[in-house]
Motif scaffolding. Structure first.
Motif, PDB file in Angstrom:
ATOM      1  N   THR A  50      29.395 -40.207  53.762  1.00  0.00           N
ATOM      2  CA  THR A  50      28.818 -40.700  55.147  1.00  0.00           C
ATOM      3  C   THR A  50      30.097 -40.564  56.148  1.00  0.00           C
ATOM      4  N   LEU A  51      29.724 -40.645  57.376  1.00  0.00           N
ATOM      5  CA  LEU A  51      30.788 -40.756  58.408  1.00  0.00           C
ATOM      6  C   LEU A  51      31.545 -41.978  58.335  1.00  0.00           C
ATOM      7  N   ASN A  52      31.090 -43.095  57.816  1.00  0.00           N
ATOM      8  CA  ASN A  52      31.792 -44.241  57.427  1.00  0.00           C
ATOM      9  C   ASN A  52      32.802 -44.236  56.187  1.00  0.00           C
ATOM     10  N   ASP A  53      32.758 -43.172  55.425  1.00  0.00           N
ATOM     11  CA  ASP A  53      33.488 -42.902  54.516  1.00  0.00           C
ATOM     12  C   ASP A  53      34.875 -42.397  54.840  1.00  0.00           C
ATOM     13  N   ARG A  54      36.125 -42.965  54.509  1.00  0.00           N
ATOM     14  CA  ARG A  54      37.356 -42.611  55.176  1.00  0.00           C
ATOM     15  C   ARG A  54      38.184 -42.335  54.475  1.00  0.00           C
ATOM     16  N   GLY A 111      42.872 -41.924  57.504  1.00  0.00           N
ATOM     17  CA  GLY A 111      41.824 -42.187  58.241  1.00  0.00           C
ATOM     18  C   GLY A 111      40.720 -41.060  58.565  1.00  0.00           C
ATOM     19  N   ALA A 112      40.764 -39.902  58.154  1.00  0.00           N
ATOM     20  CA  ALA A 112      40.087 -38.596  58.291  1.00  0.00           C
ATOM     21  C   ALA A 112      38.712 -38.882  57.413  1.00  0.00           C
ATOM     22  N   LEU A 163      38.045 -44.194  44.970  1.00  0.00           N
ATOM     23  CA  LEU A 163      38.847 -43.670  46.188  1.00  0.00           C
ATOM     24  C   LEU A 163      38.023 -42.613  46.845  1.00  0.00           C
ATOM     25  N   PHE A 164      38.456 -42.639  48.190  1.00  0.00           N
ATOM     26  CA  PHE A 164      38.017 -41.434  49.005  1.00  0.00           C
ATOM     27  C   PHE A 164      39.153 -40.736  49.572  1.00  0.00           C
ATOM     28  N   PHE A 165      38.642 -39.326  49.642  1.00  0.00           N
ATOM     29  CA  PHE A 165      39.918 -38.462  49.941  1.00  0.00           C
ATOM     30  C   PHE A 165      39.561 -37.308  51.091  1.00  0.00           C
ATOM     31  N   CYS A 166      40.104 -37.029  51.942  1.00  0.00           N
ATOM     32  CA  CYS A 166      40.050 -35.722  53.018  1.00  0.00           C
ATOM     33  C   CYS A 166      40.013 -34.662  51.983  1.00  0.00           C
ATOM     34  N   GLY A 167      39.993 -33.586  52.419  1.00  0.00           N
ATOM     35  CA  GLY A 167      40.419 -32.248  51.616  1.00  0.00           C
ATOM     36  C   GLY A 167      41.822 -32.193  51.299  1.00  0.00           C
ATOM     37  N   HIS A 168      42.686 -32.562  52.315  1.00  0.00           N
ATOM     38  CA  HIS A 168      44.085 -32.376  52.159  1.00  0.00           C
ATOM     39  C   HIS A 168      44.629 -33.286  51.059  1.00  0.00           C
ATOM     40  N   HIS A 169      44.323 -34.501  51.346  1.00  0.00           N
ATOM     41  CA  HIS A 169      44.653 -35.373  50.410  1.00  0.00           C
ATOM     42  C   HIS A 169      44.268 -35.381  48.722  1.00  0.00           C
TER      43      HIS A 169
END
Length: 82
Positions: A18-22, A29-30, A43-49
């Protein structure tokens, strides 16, 4: 992309993140696009990380389930609201 991620994409019918997952990668913080469930938590990751850590030894030892929603970057309604 690895075989596990490809399998998750094929099986995904509805978004989990969801939008709350960063992103947990540094001070990013993306919006998170990948959730990695591991032996001691998640753990949560943006595509880059996720691309940066996906094939690292630490990730291979930690992860036992990956929810990869990077495909949603190509869908204009990619994020659901809580």
């Amino acid at each position: 992309m690895n075989a596990v991620a490809e399998e998750v994409i094929e099986e995904a019918k509805e978004r989990v993140l969801t939008l709350n997952d960063r992103c947990d990668g540094g001070n990013c913080g993306a919006a998170a696009l990948v959730k990695v469930v591991g032996v001691s938590g998640e753990l949560f990751f943006c595509g880059h990380h996720y691309n940066k850590y996906e094939n690292s030894e630490g990730m291979k030892k930690f992860a036992f389930d990956v929810i990869d929603e990077r495909w949603t970057m190509f869908n204009e309604n990619r994020l659901k609201e809580d």
